[in-house]
Design an enzyme around this catalytic site. Sequence first.
Site, short mmCIF file in Angstrom:
data_model
loop_
_atom_site.label_atom_id
_atom_site.label_comp_id
_atom_site.label_asym_id
_atom_site.label_seq_id
_atom_site.Cartn_x
_atom_site.Cartn_y
_atom_site.Cartn_z
CE LYS A 13 -2.28 -0.85 3.86
NZ LYS A 13 -1.75 -2.14 4.32
NE ARG A 88 -4.12 -1.07 9.97
CZ ARG A 88 -3.01 -0.55 9.45
NH1 ARG A 88 -2.97 0.68 9.06
NH2 ARG A 88 -1.94 -1.30 9.33
NE ARG A 127 7.42 -2.70 5.90
CZ ARG A 127 6.12 -2.44 5.99
NH1 ARG A 127 5.45 -2.09 4.90
NH2 ARG A 127 5.48 -2.52 7.13
NE ARG A 160 6.75 -0.58 10.51
CZ ARG A 160 5.61 -0.45 9.84
NH1 ARG A 160 5.61 0.17 8.67
NH2 ARG A 160 4.48 -0.92 10.31
NE ARG A 171 1.84 -4.81 11.58
CZ ARG A 171 2.75 -4.41 10.70
NH1 ARG A 171 3.96 -4.93 10.69
NH2 ARG A 171 2.45 -3.47 9.83
P1 AMP Z 1 1.09 0.60 9.11
O1 AMP Z 1 2.36 1.33 8.91
O2 AMP Z 1 -0.04 1.10 8.28
O3 AMP Z 1 1.24 -0.89 9.03
O4 AMP Z 1 0.64 0.91 10.63
C1 AMP Z 1 1.48 0.59 11.72
C2 AMP Z 1 0.65 0.49 12.99
O5 AMP Z 1 -0.01 1.74 13.26
C3 AMP Z 1 -0.49 -0.54 12.96
O6 AMP Z 1 -0.05 -1.85 13.24
C4 AMP Z 1 -1.40 0.03 14.06
O7 AMP Z 1 -0.89 -0.25 15.34
C5 AMP Z 1 -1.29 1.53 13.82
N1 AMP Z 1 -2.32 2.01 12.86
C6 AMP Z 1 -2.11 2.54 11.63
N2 AMP Z 1 -3.27 2.86 11.04
C7 AMP Z 1 -4.25 2.54 11.93
C8 AMP Z 1 -5.67 2.62 11.91
N3 AMP Z 1 -6.34 3.11 10.84
N4 AMP Z 1 -6.35 2.19 12.99
C9 AMP Z 1 -5.71 1.70 14.07
N5 AMP Z 1 -4.37 1.58 14.16
C10 AMP Z 1 -3.63 2.00 13.10
#
Ligand code: AMP
Length: 223
Positions: A13, A88, A127, A160, A171
Site C-alpha cells: 500500500k 481499518r 522490509r 521495524r 498483525r
Molecule cells: P502501518 O504502517 O499502516 O502498518 O501501521 C502501523 C501500525 O499503526 C499498525 O499496526 C497500528 O498499530 C497503527 N495504525 C495505523 N493505522 C491505523 C488505523 N487506521 N487504525 C488503528 N491503528 C492504526
Amino acid sequence: MRIILFGPPGVGKGTQAKLLTEEFDSVHISTGDLLREAVKNRTPLGVKAKSYMDAGNLVPDDVMIGLIEEMLNSDRARNSFILDGFPRTVAQAKALDDMFDRMGIKLDGVMSLRVDHEEVVRRLNNRRMCRTCGRIYSLDHLKGKELTQCRNCGGELYHREDDMPDTVKHRLEVYLKQTKPLKDFYRQSGRFIQIDGMQEIGYVHKMILDWIYRNRTQPHIAD
Ligand code: AMP
C-alpha cells in the site's frame, strides 16, 4: 483523485500510494507514518499509540478518527488524497463516510490489494525503512552500503519492531478479524476493485492506473 488503498500489512500500500501521489499530485495520508512520526517526537498522540503499535494491535478508533478528521481539514488534502492504512475497522469506515458527507467529498475508489500471507511474512521480514525520510526498501533490491543507508537522504535503514515475524503473525490475525470485514462494506459501494498484489510493483501500479482512467468521473465540485 480520492482513493483508499486497502489490504493487509506488507501488501504494498505504501509503495503504491507514493507512486499515485506523484502521478496525481495528491496528499499521501498514511496513518502508520503519522503515528510513527508522533512516536518519534513523543507527542501525546505518540505516547498513547506506542504500546498498541509495538504489540501489533490497532490504535483505538476515536484516536484514529480524530487524526483523519484533522488531516482532511486542509483544503489540499480534501481535494486529492491517497488514504493508506485508514480505515481499518468498520467503525472507522462509517465515521469516514460521515466525514465525507459533511465535507462534500466524493470518493473515486477503494483499491484492495491482496497477497498470500506467507508472502506478507517474507516481505516484512525483508522490509527496511529509513529512520529519517520514511522511505521503504526491500532487502531483495539492496546491496553493499545500501543495506544500511537510505538512497534518498542518507538516513539509517532499520527493521521495524512490528515487522518481526511474531508480531507480523499477530498483525495478520488482527487484519483478518478487524479489517478484512471492510471488504464487504466497500464492495457494496460499487467503486471497489481487487488487485493482485503478488505482481511486481510496476505492474500493480499500471493495473491501478488502468482502473482509475476507465472509471474516472468529472472533477468533483463540493456542494
Ligand atoms: P502501518 O504502517 O499502516 O502498518 O501501521 C502501523 C501500525 O499503526 C499498525 O499496526 C497500528 O498499530 C497503527 N495504525 C495505523 N493505522 C491505523 C488505523 N487506521 N487504525 C488503528 N491503528 C492504526
